[in-house]
Design a protein around this motif. Structure first.
Motif, PDB file in Angstrom:
ATOM      1  N   HIS A 197      57.599  -8.985  -1.885  1.00 48.92           N
ATOM      2  CA  HIS A 197      57.179  -8.561  -3.221  1.00 48.92           C
ATOM      3  C   HIS A 197      56.307  -7.314  -3.115  1.00 48.92           C
ATOM      4  O   HIS A 197      55.416  -7.252  -2.269  1.00 48.92           O
ATOM      5  CB  HIS A 197      56.406  -9.686  -3.922  1.00 48.92           C
ATOM      6  N   PRO A 198      56.580  -6.302  -3.957  1.00 42.45           N
ATOM      7  CA  PRO A 198      55.820  -5.055  -3.819  1.00 42.45           C
ATOM      8  C   PRO A 198      54.305  -5.214  -4.006  1.00 42.45           C
ATOM      9  O   PRO A 198      53.536  -4.456  -3.407  1.00 42.45           O
ATOM     10  CB  PRO A 198      56.394  -4.154  -4.918  1.00 42.45           C
ATOM     11  N   VAL A 199      53.875  -6.176  -4.813  1.00 39.23           N
ATOM     12  CA  VAL A 199      52.431  -6.331  -5.030  1.00 39.23           C
ATOM     13  C   VAL A 199      51.757  -6.944  -3.805  1.00 39.23           C
ATOM     14  O   VAL A 199      50.813  -6.366  -3.256  1.00 39.23           O
ATOM     15  CB  VAL A 199      52.145  -7.184  -6.281  1.00 39.23           C
TER      16      VAL A 199
ATOM     17  N   PHE B  66      51.910 -13.722  -7.536  1.00 37.75           N
ATOM     18  CA  PHE B  66      52.739 -12.534  -7.835  1.00 37.75           C
ATOM     19  C   PHE B  66      54.180 -12.746  -7.367  1.00 37.75           C
ATOM     20  O   PHE B  66      55.111 -12.648  -8.172  1.00 37.75           O
ATOM     21  CB  PHE B  66      52.121 -11.267  -7.232  1.00 37.75           C
TER      22      PHE B  66
ATOM     23  N   TYR C   3      45.866  -0.704  -1.174  1.00 39.38           N
ATOM     24  CA  TYR C   3      44.771  -0.266  -2.052  1.00 39.38           C
ATOM     25  C   TYR C   3      43.759  -1.365  -2.362  1.00 39.38           C
ATOM     26  O   TYR C   3      42.725  -1.101  -2.972  1.00 39.38           O
ATOM     27  CB  TYR C   3      45.344   0.266  -3.368  1.00 39.38           C
ATOM     28  N   GLY C   4      44.068  -2.607  -1.959  1.00 35.98           N
ATOM     29  CA  GLY C   4      43.187  -3.709  -2.335  1.00 35.98           C
ATOM     30  C   GLY C   4      43.284  -3.973  -3.830  1.00 35.98           C
ATOM     31  O   GLY C   4      44.065  -3.335  -4.547  1.00 35.98           O
ATOM     32  N   THR C   5      42.486  -4.900  -4.295  1.00 42.21           N
ATOM     33  CA  THR C   5      42.526  -5.254  -5.715  1.00 42.21           C
ATOM     34  C   THR C   5      42.046  -4.098  -6.589  1.00 42.21           C
ATOM     35  O   THR C   5      42.362  -4.031  -7.775  1.00 42.21           O
ATOM     36  CB  THR C   5      41.641  -6.480  -5.981  1.00 42.21           C
TER      37      THR C   5
ATOM     38  N   LEU D  51      55.032  -0.783  -8.632  1.00 42.80           N
ATOM     39  CA  LEU D  51      54.620  -2.140  -8.957  1.00 42.80           C
ATOM     40  C   LEU D  51      53.432  -2.500  -8.061  1.00 42.80           C
ATOM     41  O   LEU D  51      53.568  -2.609  -6.853  1.00 42.80           O
ATOM     42  CB  LEU D  51      55.785  -3.107  -8.707  1.00 42.80           C
ATOM     43  N   VAL D  52      52.262  -2.596  -8.650  1.00 40.52           N
ATOM     44  CA  VAL D  52      51.062  -2.961  -7.897  1.00 40.52           C
ATOM     45  C   VAL D  52      50.297  -4.005  -8.706  1.00 40.52           C
ATOM     46  O   VAL D  52      50.571  -4.201  -9.889  1.00 40.52           O
ATOM     47  CB  VAL D  52      50.129  -1.751  -7.626  1.00 40.52           C
TER      48      VAL D  52
ATOM     49  N   GLY E 297      46.548  -6.884  -8.525  1.00 38.84           N
ATOM     50  CA  GLY E 297      45.311  -7.248  -7.842  1.00 38.84           C
ATOM     51  C   GLY E 297      44.609  -8.293  -8.654  1.00 38.84           C
ATOM     52  O   GLY E 297      45.236  -9.195  -9.177  1.00 38.84           O
ATOM     53  N   GLY E 298      43.319  -8.121  -8.826  1.00 34.89           N
ATOM     54  CA  GLY E 298      42.585  -9.099  -9.630  1.00 34.89           C
ATOM     55  C   GLY E 298      41.742  -9.908  -8.735  1.00 34.89           C
ATOM     56  O   GLY E 298      40.743 -10.321  -8.750  1.00 34.89           O
TER      57      GLY E 298
ATOM     58  N   VAL F  19      43.040  -1.242  -6.871  1.00 36.43           N
ATOM     59  CA  VAL F  19      44.106  -0.417  -7.445  1.00 36.43           C
ATOM     60  C   VAL F  19      44.124  -0.556  -8.976  1.00 36.43           C
ATOM     61  O   VAL F  19      44.660   0.283  -9.686  1.00 36.43           O
ATOM     62  CB  VAL F  19      45.478  -0.813  -6.838  1.00 36.43           C
TER      63      VAL F  19
ATOM     64  N   GLU G 145      52.918  -4.767  -0.388  1.00 30.14           N
ATOM     65  CA  GLU G 145      52.590  -3.355  -0.173  1.00 30.14           C
ATOM     66  C   GLU G 145      51.345  -2.876  -0.938  1.00 30.14           C
ATOM     67  O   GLU G 145      50.433  -2.293  -0.357  1.00 30.14           O
ATOM     68  CB  GLU G 145      53.793  -2.474  -0.560  1.00 30.14           C
ATOM     69  N   GLY G 146      51.315  -3.134  -2.243  1.00 29.52           N
ATOM     70  CA  GLY G 146      50.217  -2.607  -3.063  1.00 29.52           C
ATOM     71  C   GLY G 146      48.856  -3.157  -2.651  1.00 29.52           C
ATOM     72  O   GLY G 146      47.914  -2.407  -2.410  1.00 29.52           O
ATOM     73  N   LEU G 147      48.756  -4.489  -2.555  1.00 29.15           N
ATOM     74  CA  LEU G 147      47.467  -5.101  -2.216  1.00 29.15           C
ATOM     75  C   LEU G 147      46.968  -4.720  -0.828  1.00 29.15           C
ATOM     76  O   LEU G 147      45.792  -4.392  -0.657  1.00 29.15           O
ATOM     77  CB  LEU G 147      47.541  -6.627  -2.368  1.00 29.15           C
TER      78      LEU G 147
END
Lengths: 74, 576
Positions: free
Chosen positions: B232-234, B491, B242-244, A70-71, A73-74, B246, B237-239
């Motif tokens: 929240h995973p976004v 998110f 990898y930044g936006t 789950l990732v 951005g934007g 991703v 962790e994700g942001l």
């Protein structure tokens, strides 16, 4: 049957970006996920041939399966 | 008590005013849009003395609330002809909030050719004639202002693009590392240029912590809110990893990555410009994979990108910029895209509008597809210098399309369409069409639900549910944009039940009020309707809530999707 399996973001760590996989007929997405050592909970987005798929989706010869955590951005 | 600082550039006077009761509960976008709607004649020329440039920190800015440091800028947009709010991180918002400034309203325009700087402090604003820094890029302005006034000084500045009143010009905000964040969209830099203000300095001396009516309640809510962001995973962790950016690979897989000026939905060179590759490159070169755009940011989606010799190239390197110069212009060289990002920051020009513009310029034959070296030259030798060609390019995608007779011009209300193909991600098409801001992905980010499985799932290739999704997100976003919060709090807010109540509790604890979820929704509706009414008075009607024709007639690979909403279906958006 042969499919193309693509992994993204953290799923690539210690694995690969893209690989051809030989699978038994009737294999579903869940089985591929588990075979990678990933859990169902870790899966954020399943894309099957560019469309959103499910863990229960059955795979077919020539499919491209892409798995993302789950990732966003934007 | 918070005050309104008003600056009149016609007679070069300033004053400090009480906040009218009707504005007391507003901040950020809610306040800038209310002030613009109340005080700017909708039909005025956006670069005339009648327009006003308004800055406002959000309702929670200056508090300890995580991710609350965004500044809103508002005016009539010279790009769209409608109302504009654009928000950015950086250090200015928190300084203004702690100085007790509810909003700064800049009105009028000098009668002579002289240029000025504004110095904002606890006692008000002074207007000073500026000669030395005219013509300079934003990085040099920030360095010079720090040398004059001290390292801690906040800076809002325009580069050559703003001085030349290009409609793609932005307003730059100094970030915690003396680099740049931008009020990017809608040409607000040209409005600041039309007021003949090169930069605004902010002196935080005498600033106090913002008052909190119920500190204990605030602390409890702030803790719950931060936890939701980190859980929240976004956002957790994700942001930060990898930044936006991703999103490059995800949108490519989904067939929604606009490529070669929106002719197809997948880019062969996607992996070379992806968030995964960018992360590995940054780590290998000793840059920073995570970085906050303002103090108190716990998501840290920004980064510092180095070249192969380990030297700084750019920071705040965003998906939309990388998509636009990358896939949309067929450039697969991340280093050249990073250099262009840095140049755009220095010139003071919106990296989304400019990236979309280059796609149209390549279509027009001004430069070849994928020619990153010529793109860098056009930025440096034409746009930054304001040559005739540079002014056409600096006018954005619509300007180049009109000048060169291109029919595939991806704009709505003359603002470039970012990063997500509306044919294969239909919810975002509704947002592009109906947003009061012109094409804008941030005003109702349906990608969350169409692509990322956040806040549920709505099939991106079908029409069902898209209008309702866009409407709900646009209403929520207008409210969030009023709090000073980073939009990425959406998110966790969409998925974690404790998140939104904690946000509302923080607002209540800050002001000693009792807002409910319904009040927040109503605030969002009020903002959208206020903005739309301004736009309608300015001459923008539902006929302008449309996507360009080519989206209807040119199917986009790989799904061969077309834009198939009827006008009536789009107009349903405003049925609330």
């Amino acid at each position: 049957m042969k499919i193309t399996l693509k992994l993204f973001a953290t799923f690539r760590n210690g694995r690969f970006k893209v690989a051809e996989q030989e699978l038994a007929e009737g294999t579903d997405v869940r089985q591929v996920v588990l075979s990678l050592g990933l859990t169902e909970e870790e899966i954020g987005i399943v894309m099957l041939n560019g469309r959103h798929g499910e863990l229960d989706s059955k795979l077919n010869q020539g499919d491209t399966l892409s798995l993302f955590p789950l990732v966003g951005g934007g | 008590m918070d005050k309104i600082f008003r600056v009149n550039m016609t007679d070069l006077t300033t004053k400090i005013e009480e906040v009218p009761a009707a504005w007391a509960g507003l901040g950020g976008r809610g306040l800038t849009s209310t002030i613009v709607a109340a005080e700017v004649p909708p039909t005025c020329h956006a670069l005339s003395a009648d327009n006003k440039l308004v800055f406002a920190p959000g309702l929670l800015t200056g508090t300890a609330a995580a991710n609350s440091g965004r500044l809103s800028a508002g005016a009539k947009s010279p790009l769209t002809g409608g109302i504009k709010e654009s928000n950015a991180g950086g250090t200015a918002a928190q300084m203004l909030a702690k100085l007790g400034i509810k909003a700064i309203i800049i009105e009028g325009a000098p009668k002579t050719g002289a240029w000025y700087n504004l110095a904002v402090g606890v006692n008000g604003v002074t207007i000073n004639e500026e000669k030395e820094l005219l013509g300079l890029g934003n990085f040099a302005v920030i360095d010079a202002v720090e040398a004059r006034l001290g390292k801690k000084t906040g800076v809002l500045t325009i580069g050559p693009a703003g001085e030349l009143k290009m409609t793609a010009a932005n307003i730059s905000v100094k970030d915690p590392d003396s680099k740049i964040r931008s009020h990017g969209r809608g040409g607000l830099g040209a409005v600041m240029g039309s007021k003949q203000i090169k930069f605004i300095s902010i002196d935080g001396e005498g600033a106090k912590p913002v008052t909190i009516a119920d500190p204990e309640k605030f602390k409890t809510a702030a803790r719950a809110f931060s936890k939701a962001l980190l859980d929240h995973p976004v956002s957790g962790e994700g942001l930060p990893t990898y930044g936006t950016n991703v999103l490059v690979n995800i949108l490519n897989e989904a067939g929604g990555l606009p490529t070669k000026n929106f002719t197809t939905g997948q880019f062969e060179g996607h992996d070379k410009i992806s968030g995964e590759t960018m992360h590995d490159t940054i780590v290998a070169r000793g840059g920073k994979p995570k970085h906050g755009c303002h103090a108190g940011c716990i998501i840290q989606c920004s980064q510092v990108y180095h070249d192969k010799d380990g030297k700084y190239v750019t920071s705040g390197f965003e998906y939309e910029t990388i998509w636009g110069l990358g896939a949309d212009c067929c450039i697969d060289n991340l280093d050249d895209i990073a250099r262009a990002d840095n140049l755009m920051d220095d010139i003071g020009i919106d990296s989304i509008e400019t990236a979309v513009m280059f796609g149209v310029a390549m279509e027009a034959g001004i430069l070849k597809w994928g020619d990153s070296k010529e793109m860098l030259r056009l930025l440096t030798d034409e746009i930054a210098k304001g040559t005739a060609l540079g002014r056409v390019l600096g006018g954005g995608a619509g300007s180049v399309g009109r000048t060169y007779g291109v029919t595939r011009v991806p704009v709505v209300k003359n603002q470039g369409i970012p990063a997500y193909d509306p044919r294969s991600v239909k919810g975002i098409g509704i947002t592009y069409a109906t947003s009061t801001m012109g094409a804008d992905h941030t005003s109702g980010y349906t990608i969350a639900t169409n692509i990322l499985n956040v806040g549920g799932y709505v099939d991106p290739l079908k029409k069902d549910g898209q209008v309702e999704l866009s409407r709900a997100l646009q209403i929520a976003t207008a409210a969030v944009d009023s709090t000073g919060m980073c939009i990425f709090v959406a998110f966790p807010a969409l998925d974690i039940p404790e998140c939104l109540p904690a946000l509302i509790d923080m607002i209540n604890a800050r002001f000693g009020i009792a807002l409910t979820g319904d009040d927040v929704t109503n605030l969002g509706k009020y903002i959208l309707k206020t903005e739309r009414e301004f736009n309608q008075k300015a001459g923008l009607t539902n006929v302008h809530d449309r996507l360009p024709d080519f989206f209807k007639t040119e199917p986009v690979a790989p799904h061969n999707a077309v834009w198939d909403f009827t006008d009536e279906e789009i107009d349903e958006f405003w049925n609330f």
